[in-house]
Scaffold this motif. Sequence first.
Motif, mmCIF file in Angstrom:
data_model
loop_
_atom_site.group_PDB
_atom_site.id
_atom_site.type_symbol
_atom_site.label_atom_id
_atom_site.label_comp_id
_atom_site.label_asym_id
_atom_site.label_seq_id
_atom_site.Cartn_x
_atom_site.Cartn_y
_atom_site.Cartn_z
ATOM 1 N N ALA A 136 0.845 -1.192 0.000
ATOM 2 C CA ALA A 136 0.000 0.000 0.000
ATOM 3 C C ALA A 136 0.878 1.238 0.000
ATOM 4 O O ALA A 136 1.990 1.238 0.528
ATOM 5 C CB ALA A 136 -0.918 0.007 1.224
ATOM 6 N N ALA A 137 0.345 2.298 -0.610
ATOM 7 C CA ALA A 137 1.054 3.575 -0.622
ATOM 8 C C ALA A 137 0.043 4.695 -0.803
ATOM 9 O O ALA A 137 -1.037 4.501 -1.373
ATOM 10 C CB ALA A 137 2.089 3.623 -1.751
ATOM 11 N N GLY A 138 0.387 5.861 -0.290
ATOM 12 C CA GLY A 138 -0.468 7.022 -0.499
ATOM 13 C C GLY A 138 -0.216 7.604 -1.875
ATOM 14 O O GLY A 138 0.933 7.791 -2.282
ATOM 15 N N ILE A 139 -1.289 7.855 -2.606
ATOM 16 C CA ILE A 139 -1.193 8.493 -3.916
ATOM 17 C C ILE A 139 -2.108 9.717 -3.909
ATOM 18 O O ILE A 139 -2.795 9.977 -2.922
ATOM 19 C CB ILE A 139 -1.592 7.532 -5.062
ATOM 20 C CG1 ILE A 139 -3.071 7.112 -4.930
ATOM 21 C CG2 ILE A 139 -0.689 6.311 -5.071
ATOM 22 C CD1 ILE A 139 -3.604 6.381 -6.137
ATOM 23 N N PHE A 140 -2.119 10.447 -4.980
ATOM 24 C CA PHE A 140 -2.929 11.656 -5.063
ATOM 25 C C PHE A 140 -4.406 11.315 -4.886
ATOM 26 O O PHE A 140 -5.018 10.667 -5.717
ATOM 27 C CB PHE A 140 -2.696 12.340 -6.406
ATOM 28 C CG PHE A 140 -3.413 13.649 -6.570
ATOM 29 C CD1 PHE A 140 -2.954 14.794 -5.950
ATOM 30 C CD2 PHE A 140 -4.559 13.735 -7.352
ATOM 31 C CE1 PHE A 140 -3.601 16.004 -6.100
ATOM 32 C CE2 PHE A 140 -5.219 14.940 -7.508
ATOM 33 C CZ PHE A 140 -4.743 16.076 -6.881
ATOM 34 N N GLY A 141 -4.977 11.683 -3.729
ATOM 35 C CA GLY A 141 -6.400 11.505 -3.485
ATOM 36 C C GLY A 141 -6.846 10.173 -2.938
ATOM 37 O O GLY A 141 -8.047 9.943 -2.773
ATOM 38 N N ALA A 142 -5.897 9.269 -2.653
ATOM 39 C CA ALA A 142 -6.329 7.938 -2.222
ATOM 40 C C ALA A 142 -5.179 7.153 -1.600
ATOM 41 O O ALA A 142 -4.024 7.565 -1.639
ATOM 42 C CB ALA A 142 -6.887 7.160 -3.419
ATOM 43 N N VAL A 143 -5.566 6.002 -1.041
ATOM 44 C CA VAL A 143 -4.592 4.974 -0.677
ATOM 45 C C VAL A 143 -4.725 3.898 -1.742
ATOM 46 O O VAL A 143 -5.824 3.403 -2.004
ATOM 47 C CB VAL A 143 -4.885 4.372 0.716
ATOM 48 C CG1 VAL A 143 -3.970 3.186 0.966
ATOM 49 C CG2 VAL A 143 -4.702 5.420 1.806
ATOM 50 N N ARG A 144 -3.619 3.562 -2.383
ATOM 51 C CA ARG A 144 -3.657 2.526 -3.415
ATOM 52 C C ARG A 144 -3.045 1.249 -2.858
ATOM 53 O O ARG A 144 -1.982 1.264 -2.249
ATOM 54 C CB ARG A 144 -2.921 2.968 -4.676
ATOM 55 C CG ARG A 144 -2.905 1.900 -5.781
ATOM 56 C CD ARG A 144 -2.491 2.458 -7.130
ATOM 57 N NE ARG A 144 -3.558 3.300 -7.679
ATOM 58 C CZ ARG A 144 -3.538 3.814 -8.928
ATOM 59 N NH1 ARG A 144 -2.512 3.590 -9.712
ATOM 60 N NH2 ARG A 144 -4.536 4.557 -9.347
ATOM 61 N N VAL A 145 -3.739 0.151 -3.089
ATOM 62 C CA VAL A 145 -3.282 -1.162 -2.641
ATOM 63 C C VAL A 145 -3.122 -2.047 -3.870
ATOM 64 O O VAL A 145 -4.043 -2.201 -4.659
ATOM 65 C CB VAL A 145 -4.296 -1.794 -1.658
ATOM 66 C CG1 VAL A 145 -3.838 -3.188 -1.254
ATOM 67 C CG2 VAL A 145 -4.460 -0.912 -0.420
ATOM 68 N N TRP A 146 -1.917 -2.612 -4.014
ATOM 69 C CA TRP A 146 -1.615 -3.483 -5.148
ATOM 70 C C TRP A 146 -1.485 -4.924 -4.690
ATOM 71 O O TRP A 146 -0.857 -5.204 -3.657
ATOM 72 C CB TRP A 146 -0.292 -3.117 -5.796
ATOM 73 C CG TRP A 146 -0.193 -1.806 -6.479
ATOM 74 C CD1 TRP A 146 -0.395 -1.543 -7.816
ATOM 75 C CD2 TRP A 146 0.197 -0.550 -5.895
ATOM 76 N NE1 TRP A 146 -0.156 -0.222 -8.075
ATOM 77 C CE2 TRP A 146 0.206 0.411 -6.926
ATOM 78 C CE3 TRP A 146 0.531 -0.161 -4.602
ATOM 79 C CZ2 TRP A 146 0.539 1.747 -6.697
ATOM 80 C CZ3 TRP A 146 0.854 1.161 -4.362
ATOM 81 C CH2 TRP A 146 0.854 2.095 -5.400
ATOM 82 N N ASN A 147 -2.025 -5.831 -5.482
ATOM 83 C CA ASN A 147 -1.798 -7.253 -5.283
ATOM 84 C C ASN A 147 -0.416 -7.573 -5.859
ATOM 85 O O ASN A 147 -0.150 -7.310 -7.035
ATOM 86 C CB ASN A 147 -2.881 -8.059 -6.001
ATOM 87 C CG ASN A 147 -2.745 -9.548 -5.773
ATOM 88 O OD1 ASN A 147 -1.911 -9.989 -4.990
ATOM 89 N ND2 ASN A 147 -3.554 -10.325 -6.473
ATOM 90 N N LEU A 148 0.486 -8.100 -5.052
ATOM 91 C CA LEU A 148 1.849 -8.335 -5.520
ATOM 92 C C LEU A 148 1.926 -9.395 -6.611
ATOM 93 O O LEU A 148 2.838 -9.368 -7.442
ATOM 94 C CB LEU A 148 2.744 -8.740 -4.343
ATOM 95 C CG LEU A 148 3.066 -7.625 -3.352
ATOM 96 C CD1 LEU A 148 3.878 -8.172 -2.187
ATOM 97 C CD2 LEU A 148 3.834 -6.506 -4.031
ATOM 98 N N GLU A 149 0.999 -10.298 -6.634
ATOM 99 C CA GLU A 149 1.065 -11.397 -7.591
ATOM 100 C C GLU A 149 0.847 -10.934 -9.027
ATOM 101 O O GLU A 149 1.587 -11.319 -9.931
ATOM 102 C CB GLU A 149 0.037 -12.476 -7.229
ATOM 103 C CG GLU A 149 0.109 -13.694 -8.124
ATOM 104 C CD GLU A 149 -0.890 -14.765 -7.715
ATOM 105 O OE1 GLU A 149 -0.957 -15.788 -8.420
ATOM 106 O OE2 GLU A 149 -1.588 -14.584 -6.704
#
Length: 201
Positions: A136-149
């Motif tokens: 997870a990381a903070g991006i412009f306007g949101a928290v973005r969560v990526w599936n590593l797979e």
Amino acid sequence: MTLTDSRNCIVILISGMLLMVSCKATRPVLQSKLINETPTSTVFSPDGKLIAAGVWGGVRIWDLTSDVHTDYPAKLRNETPKNVSFSPDGLCIAAGVWGAVRIWTINSTEVRDYPVNLKFDTPARVYFSPDGKWIAAGIFGAVRVWNLEDGVFIDYPLKIRTDTPDVIAISPDSKVIATGSFGGVMKWELQPFKKNFTEFK
């Protein structure tokens, strides 16, 4: 040359020698990439055998048993990652780079970028989930969560669309994320990752 001048020269010479000895004695054992830089976000690996930091042009990892280092390049040659994170198993490191989150596999040339929504944005911090399955990381306007797979991501929007969260909290069971937002703390239950599902509403 007068006696005073001679004394002044001796004082300057002794001062210079003391300064050189002092600098040598306090010189860091683990050297950064540039002589005049201060590495960012020094962090230990989970097993305590490695230490990593952001340096000019990437991330440097030192093996604490030998002090030997390995460099992992950033996206841009002149950028210095602000914060570095180890995965829970200690096999990968992650950091925000220009326009993405970059994950390097330690002792390998394997690297993968997880893009953000603005090309010129650089996430300040990257967080691995406790189970090591997503980041997870903070991006412009949101928290973005990526599936590593597979790199599929979900955006969890903030109250103010122009805000960029810096610090993110993840529950120990990897099921809830939270961050400070205008007026309080926002939290979300992590949603299942689905292909082409890019925003949680």
